[in-house]
Write a protein that holds these residues in place. Structure first.
Motif, PDB file in Angstrom:
ATOM      1  N   LEU A   8      -7.116  -9.384  16.119  1.00  0.00           N
ATOM      2  CA  LEU A   8      -5.960  -9.271  15.164  1.00  0.00           C
ATOM      3  C   LEU A   8      -6.489  -8.829  13.784  1.00  0.00           C
ATOM      4  CD1 LEU A   8      -4.870 -13.219  15.821  1.00  0.00           C
ATOM      5  CD2 LEU A   8      -3.608 -11.069  16.697  1.00  0.00           C
ATOM      6  N   MET A   9      -7.469  -9.123  13.504  1.00  0.00           N
ATOM      7  CA  MET A   9      -7.941  -8.366  11.936  1.00  0.00           C
ATOM      8  C   MET A   9      -8.030  -6.794  12.295  1.00  0.00           C
ATOM      9  SD  MET A   9      -8.487 -10.809   9.985  1.00  0.00           S
ATOM     10  CE  MET A   9      -9.579 -10.526   8.658  1.00  0.00           C
ATOM     11  N   LEU A  10      -8.366  -6.352  13.390  1.00  0.00           N
ATOM     12  CA  LEU A  10      -8.338  -5.104  13.538  1.00  0.00           C
ATOM     13  C   LEU A  10      -6.980  -4.355  13.536  1.00  0.00           C
ATOM     14  CD1 LEU A  10     -10.004  -2.381  14.420  1.00  0.00           C
ATOM     15  CD2 LEU A  10      -9.656  -2.962  16.893  1.00  0.00           C
ATOM     16  N   ILE A  11      -5.969  -4.946  14.336  1.00  0.00           N
ATOM     17  CA  ILE A  11      -4.784  -4.428  14.217  1.00  0.00           C
ATOM     18  C   ILE A  11      -4.287  -4.590  12.847  1.00  0.00           C
ATOM     19  CG2 ILE A  11      -2.403  -5.186  14.818  1.00  0.00           C
ATOM     20  CD1 ILE A  11      -3.575  -6.220  17.525  1.00  0.00           C
ATOM     21  N   LEU A  12      -4.515  -5.564  12.048  1.00  0.00           N
ATOM     22  CA  LEU A  12      -4.015  -5.539  10.583  1.00  0.00           C
ATOM     23  C   LEU A  12      -4.581  -4.459   9.828  1.00  0.00           C
ATOM     24  CD1 LEU A  12      -3.915  -9.331   9.914  1.00  0.00           C
ATOM     25  CD2 LEU A  12      -1.960  -7.852  10.333  1.00  0.00           C
ATOM     26  N   ASP A  13      -5.863  -4.141  10.141  1.00  0.00           N
ATOM     27  CA  ASP A  13      -6.815  -3.009   9.418  1.00  0.00           C
ATOM     28  C   ASP A  13      -5.900  -1.746   9.750  1.00  0.00           C
ATOM     29  OD1 ASP A  13      -8.488  -4.732   8.072  1.00  0.00           O
ATOM     30  OD2 ASP A  13     -10.008  -4.398   9.269  1.00  0.00           O
ATOM     31  N   VAL A  14      -5.586  -1.525  11.009  1.00  0.00           N
ATOM     32  CA  VAL A  14      -4.729  -0.451  11.506  1.00  0.00           C
ATOM     33  C   VAL A  14      -3.594  -0.152  10.559  1.00  0.00           C
ATOM     34  CG1 VAL A  14      -4.161   1.012  13.482  1.00  0.00           C
ATOM     35  CG2 VAL A  14      -6.285  -0.097  13.435  1.00  0.00           C
ATOM     36  N   VAL A  15      -3.050  -1.345  10.725  1.00  0.00           N
ATOM     37  CA  VAL A  15      -1.450  -1.416  10.043  1.00  0.00           C
ATOM     38  C   VAL A  15      -1.649  -0.943   8.528  1.00  0.00           C
ATOM     39  CG1 VAL A  15       0.483  -2.743   9.398  1.00  0.00           C
ATOM     40  CG2 VAL A  15      -0.338  -2.956  11.960  1.00  0.00           C
ATOM     41  N   TRP A  16      -2.650  -1.603   7.996  1.00  0.00           N
ATOM     42  CA  TRP A  16      -2.842  -1.283   6.591  1.00  0.00           C
ATOM     43  C   TRP A  16      -3.238   0.230   6.292  1.00  0.00           C
ATOM     44  CZ3 TRP A  16      -3.328  -4.188   2.013  1.00  0.00           C
ATOM     45  CH2 TRP A  16      -3.753  -3.725   0.979  1.00  0.00           C
ATOM     46  N   PHE A  17      -4.007   0.775   7.148  1.00  0.00           N
ATOM     47  CA  PHE A  17      -4.488   2.243   7.038  1.00  0.00           C
ATOM     48  C   PHE A  17      -3.142   3.239   7.324  1.00  0.00           C
ATOM     49  CE2 PHE A  17      -6.022   6.277   8.938  1.00  0.00           C
ATOM     50  CZ  PHE A  17      -6.620   6.678   7.920  1.00  0.00           C
ATOM     51  N   ILE A  18      -2.459   2.838   8.295  1.00  0.00           N
ATOM     52  CA  ILE A  18      -1.353   3.587   8.689  1.00  0.00           C
ATOM     53  C   ILE A  18      -0.328   3.646   7.386  1.00  0.00           C
ATOM     54  CG2 ILE A  18       0.800   3.772   9.984  1.00  0.00           C
ATOM     55  CD1 ILE A  18      -0.968   2.765  12.261  1.00  0.00           C
ATOM     56  N   ILE A  19      -0.080   2.506   6.839  1.00  0.00           N
ATOM     57  CA  ILE A  19       0.869   2.519   5.671  1.00  0.00           C
ATOM     58  C   ILE A  19       0.304   3.190   4.437  1.00  0.00           C
ATOM     59  CG2 ILE A  19       1.640   0.688   3.902  1.00  0.00           C
ATOM     60  CD1 ILE A  19       2.046  -1.330   6.071  1.00  0.00           C
ATOM     61  N   LEU A  74       5.185  -1.682  -0.628  1.00  0.00           N
ATOM     62  CA  LEU A  74       4.251  -2.464  -1.397  1.00  0.00           C
ATOM     63  C   LEU A  74       4.362  -4.063  -0.657  1.00  0.00           C
ATOM     64  CD1 LEU A  74       2.460  -3.213  -3.659  1.00  0.00           C
ATOM     65  CD2 LEU A  74       4.652  -3.587  -5.031  1.00  0.00           C
ATOM     66  N   VAL A  75       5.524  -4.365  -0.327  1.00  0.00           N
ATOM     67  CA  VAL A  75       5.765  -5.586   0.162  1.00  0.00           C
ATOM     68  C   VAL A  75       5.267  -5.977   1.513  1.00  0.00           C
ATOM     69  CG1 VAL A  75       7.639  -7.359   0.951  1.00  0.00           C
ATOM     70  CG2 VAL A  75       7.883  -5.957  -1.068  1.00  0.00           C
ATOM     71  N   VAL A  76       5.200  -4.811   2.267  1.00  0.00           N
ATOM     72  CA  VAL A  76       4.403  -4.959   3.733  1.00  0.00           C
ATOM     73  C   VAL A  76       3.034  -5.052   3.523  1.00  0.00           C
ATOM     74  CG1 VAL A  76       4.084  -3.740   5.789  1.00  0.00           C
ATOM     75  CG2 VAL A  76       6.342  -3.833   4.649  1.00  0.00           C
ATOM     76  N   LEU A  77       2.359  -4.207   2.492  1.00  0.00           N
ATOM     77  CA  LEU A  77       1.013  -4.352   2.201  1.00  0.00           C
ATOM     78  C   LEU A  77       0.649  -5.747   1.799  1.00  0.00           C
ATOM     79  CD1 LEU A  77       0.068  -0.761   0.703  1.00  0.00           C
ATOM     80  CD2 LEU A  77      -0.616  -1.855   3.028  1.00  0.00           C
ATOM     81  N   ILE A  78       1.337  -6.282   0.891  1.00  0.00           N
ATOM     82  CA  ILE A  78       1.205  -7.624   0.395  1.00  0.00           C
ATOM     83  C   ILE A  78       0.949  -8.579   1.597  1.00  0.00           C
ATOM     84  CG2 ILE A  78       1.992  -9.634  -0.930  1.00  0.00           C
ATOM     85  CD1 ILE A  78       2.698  -7.452  -3.097  1.00  0.00           C
ATOM     86  N   GLY A  79       2.275  -8.351   2.696  1.00  0.00           N
ATOM     87  CA  GLY A  79       2.424  -9.277   3.647  1.00  0.00           C
ATOM     88  C   GLY A  79       1.178  -9.318   4.693  1.00  0.00           C
ATOM     89  N   VAL A  80       0.697  -7.834   4.829  1.00  0.00           N
ATOM     90  CA  VAL A  80      -0.341  -7.753   5.752  1.00  0.00           C
ATOM     91  C   VAL A  80      -1.722  -8.328   4.996  1.00  0.00           C
ATOM     92  CG1 VAL A  80      -1.967  -6.042   6.636  1.00  0.00           C
ATOM     93  CG2 VAL A  80       0.550  -5.634   6.818  1.00  0.00           C
ATOM     94  N   TYR A  81      -1.905  -8.289   3.893  1.00  0.00           N
ATOM     95  CA  TYR A  81      -3.072  -8.808   3.171  1.00  0.00           C
ATOM     96  C   TYR A  81      -3.081 -10.358   3.230  1.00  0.00           C
ATOM     97  CZ  TYR A  81      -6.972  -9.197   0.003  1.00  0.00           C
ATOM     98  OH  TYR A  81      -8.215  -9.395  -0.398  1.00  0.00           O
ATOM     99  N   ALA A  82      -1.747 -11.098   3.017  1.00  0.00           N
ATOM    100  CA  ALA A  82      -1.650 -12.363   3.229  1.00  0.00           C
ATOM    101  C   ALA A  82      -2.011 -12.913   4.675  1.00  0.00           C
ATOM    102  CB  ALA A  82      -0.392 -12.618   2.903  1.00  0.00           C
ATOM    103  N   LEU A  83      -1.471 -12.177   5.583  1.00  0.00           N
ATOM    104  CA  LEU A  83      -1.886 -12.596   7.195  1.00  0.00           C
ATOM    105  C   LEU A  83      -3.484 -12.364   7.083  1.00  0.00           C
ATOM    106  CD1 LEU A  83       0.811 -10.816   9.078  1.00  0.00           C
ATOM    107  CD2 LEU A  83       0.442 -13.159   8.776  1.00  0.00           C
ATOM    108  N   ARG A  84      -3.899 -11.455   6.612  1.00  0.00           N
ATOM    109  CA  ARG A  84      -5.779 -11.462   6.580  1.00  0.00           C
ATOM    110  C   ARG A  84      -6.108 -12.856   6.117  1.00  0.00           C
ATOM    111  NH1 ARG A  84      -8.443  -7.208   7.922  1.00  0.00           N
ATOM    112  NH2 ARG A  84     -10.208  -8.028   6.259  1.00  0.00           N
ATOM    113  N   ILE A  85      -5.663 -13.003   4.899  1.00  0.00           N
ATOM    114  CA  ILE A  85      -6.359 -14.345   4.326  1.00  0.00           C
ATOM    115  C   ILE A  85      -6.019 -15.404   5.207  1.00  0.00           C
ATOM    116  CG2 ILE A  85      -5.832 -15.784   2.195  1.00  0.00           C
ATOM    117  CD1 ILE A  85      -5.283 -13.323   0.582  1.00  0.00           C
ATOM    118  N   ILE A  86      -4.709 -15.594   5.601  1.00  0.00           N
ATOM    119  CA  ILE A  86      -4.362 -16.866   6.582  1.00  0.00           C
ATOM    120  C   ILE A  86      -5.262 -16.951   7.846  1.00  0.00           C
ATOM    121  CG2 ILE A  86      -2.636 -17.767   8.052  1.00  0.00           C
ATOM    122  CD1 ILE A  86      -0.483 -16.803   5.980  1.00  0.00           C
TER     123      ILE A  86
END
Length: 95
Positions: A8-19, A74-86
């Protein structure tokens, strides 16, 4: 279960990079550093748009129009980062 957490963390990292790549490429296209008439650039741009538009579309429906300023990435990046924190704060449930 720790493997699930890492996936899950890897998927969120990939999404972050793509954005981030999509945002930087959009700036380069808008400032005419990159040209969409070049086939490789157009294919990369088309592929990135197909990947991120499903993420941006719900956010754009909620955000008001800002006359040329798109805050959806920006909103999606904040959401991805929030999911990583959770996920990081609840790692105990994965162990």
């Amino acid at each position: 279960m720790l493997s699930l957490f890492q996936i899950l963390m890897l998927i969120l990292d990939v999404v972050w990079f793509i954005i981030i790549v999509h945002v930087i490429m959009s700036w380069l296209i808008n400032f005419q550093v990159l040209n969409l008439n070049q086939q490789l650039v157009a294919q990369i741009w088309y592929g990135l748009n197909r990947l991120v538009e499903p993420l941006y579309r719900p956010v754009r429906k909620i955000l008001p129009p800002m006359s040329g300023l798109d805050l959806a990435p920006l909103v999606v990046l904040i959401g991805v980062y929030a999911l990583r924190i959770i996920l990081a704060n609840n790692i105990g449930y994965f162990v």
